[in-house]
Design a protein around this motif. Sequence first.
Motif: not given
Length: 236
Positions: A89-97
């Motif tokens: 949606g409008d959320v930057p859902e995490a993959i890596s950091y």
Amino acid sequence: MTIRSLLTALLGLGLLFATPAMAATSPAKAFSATYNVLRGGEPMGVATIQLRAAGNGQWLYSKNVKGTSGLAAMLGANVSESSRFRWKGDVPEAISYDYEMQAAIKHKQRHLVVDWTNNRVSVDEGKGKQSYPASPGMVERNTLALALGLALRNGQQQIALPVAVRQEVQTQNFEVIGRETVTVPAGRFNAERVDRTDADHGFSAWYAADRYLLPVKISQHDGGDLVMELVSYTTR
């Protein structure tokens, strides 16, 4: 400023691999932003933040802080943070950091990865990995400011975000407490002030979300009296 307090301040500036993103379109355009970083009202460094598409439905969000004044410059202190995410949606859902702090006397890093197939977060700081359950729609500390800007653009006044931290997914709560006039190098703004309401760390951010997805000013007292003021913001 002591060396210890400087390193604590740099750590505070940091205020997860997976399947391709499910969103067909992006709610944000690529951009580049520059901030002046101050501690106790005195110049400390310059921060550069960039967002760009990475292909395969994924995006890269990076922040680099270079010490340019005082002890920060003398120690060659620099912080780099890099996030990979997918849009939910409008959320930057995490993959890596990835986080790295380098100075003449100290080096610190953190690598965080999300395995969405098994819904697990793995964190490695060089002392052995930790793992805990992932949460849908989860962001991490680097992309938190972007997630707040998107929520404000959508008209939200009270915002709760699941944030992947070192040992768990932590729900962090924020609220718009009003509008204030803010003057920064990028100009004068009638901005919405957003405060974190579930912690005593003294985090406030001022957004002109109709113009920019990132705040025009950030104030954070956890780890030192840190302020970031927007200098420029360019979409690409």
